[in-house]
Design a protein around this motif. Structure first.
Motif, short mmCIF file in Angstrom:
data_model
loop_
_atom_site.label_atom_id
_atom_site.label_comp_id
_atom_site.label_asym_id
_atom_site.label_seq_id
_atom_site.Cartn_x
_atom_site.Cartn_y
_atom_site.Cartn_z
N GLU A 68 57.78 -21.80 -28.27
CA GLU A 68 57.51 -23.21 -27.95
C GLU A 68 58.43 -23.70 -26.83
O GLU A 68 57.99 -24.44 -25.94
N ILE A 69 59.68 -23.29 -26.85
CA ILE A 69 60.62 -23.69 -25.80
C ILE A 69 60.19 -23.09 -24.46
O ILE A 69 60.16 -23.78 -23.44
N ARG A 71 57.18 -22.07 -23.59
CA ARG A 71 55.92 -22.71 -23.17
C ARG A 71 56.19 -24.07 -22.53
O ARG A 71 55.62 -24.42 -21.50
N ASP A 72 57.07 -24.85 -23.14
CA ASP A 72 57.40 -26.16 -22.60
C ASP A 72 58.12 -26.04 -21.25
O ASP A 72 57.83 -26.77 -20.32
N ALA A 73 59.05 -25.09 -21.15
CA ALA A 73 59.78 -24.89 -19.89
C ALA A 73 58.81 -24.46 -18.78
O ALA A 73 58.94 -24.91 -17.64
N ARG A 74 57.86 -23.64 -19.13
CA ARG A 74 56.85 -23.21 -18.14
C ARG A 74 56.04 -24.40 -17.65
O ARG A 74 55.80 -24.55 -16.45
N ARG A 76 57.00 -27.49 -17.60
CA ARG A 76 57.89 -28.30 -16.77
C ARG A 76 58.03 -27.69 -15.37
O ARG A 76 58.05 -28.41 -14.36
N THR A 77 58.11 -26.37 -15.30
CA THR A 77 58.22 -25.69 -14.01
C THR A 77 57.00 -25.96 -13.15
O THR A 77 57.12 -26.34 -11.98
N ASP A 105 64.67 -27.15 -15.79
CA ASP A 105 63.45 -27.04 -16.59
C ASP A 105 63.78 -26.60 -18.02
O ASP A 105 63.29 -27.18 -18.99
N LEU A 106 64.61 -25.58 -18.12
CA LEU A 106 64.96 -25.05 -19.44
C LEU A 106 65.79 -26.06 -20.23
O LEU A 106 65.56 -26.26 -21.43
N SER A 109 63.54 -28.64 -21.76
CA SER A 109 62.80 -28.12 -22.91
C SER A 109 63.70 -28.00 -24.13
O SER A 109 63.30 -28.34 -25.24
N LYS A 112 64.26 -31.36 -25.63
CA LYS A 112 63.08 -31.83 -26.35
C LYS A 112 63.09 -31.34 -27.80
O LYS A 112 62.64 -32.02 -28.70
#
Length: 130
Positions: A68-69, A71-74, A76-77, A105-106, A109, A112
């Motif tokens: 999930e982290i 996927r979220d960072a991706r 955001r990127t 980005d990371l 995430s 979050k």
């Protein structure tokens, strides 16, 4: 009064059935995080688990959180790069097609999901004025 556990500490009733189903389902998956790694970090946190099914469930939960982290960072990127290409001062909007994950980005995430990170100075690049 609703009975929550049997004499041996195991949940009873519907809750017990859910736990048994979870354990049964978890046995069908091989976590990407090895049991030895999970056990190491559990011991560092003061938790010793002798039940391999529980270790597997913890490994699967850690794997799900990690996915999930990532996927979220991706996301955001891709969002950040889309915004950068749309800037009026962008040199060539089509030049930077390859996604590039950056610390910002990371960190977004991780935040979050309630995780704070301390980035080592060696990963942040040269300091200003150096």
């Amino acid at each position: 009064a609703k009975r929550m556990a049997s004499g041996d500490g195991a949940p009873s009733g519907a809750q017990g059935a859910q736990v048994r189903d979870l354990v049964r389902e978890a046995r069908n998956y091989e976590p990407l995080i090895p049991a030895a790694v999970v056990n190491h970090h559990l011991r560092k946190a003061g938790c010793i688990m002798s039940d391999p099914d529980l270790v597997r469930i913890v490994a699967l939960a850690a794997q799900k959180l990690t996915c999930e982290i990532v996927r979220d960072a991706r996301a955001r990127t891709y969002g950040r790069q889309r915004e950068e290409r749309q800037q009026p001062d962008a040199i060539d909007p089509s030049a930077n097609k390859k996604p590039k994950l950056v610390t910002k980005d990371l960190e977004g995430s991780l935040a979050k999901f309630g995780i704070t990170s301390d980035v080592p100075p060696c990963l942040t690049g040269p300091s200003e004025g150096a």
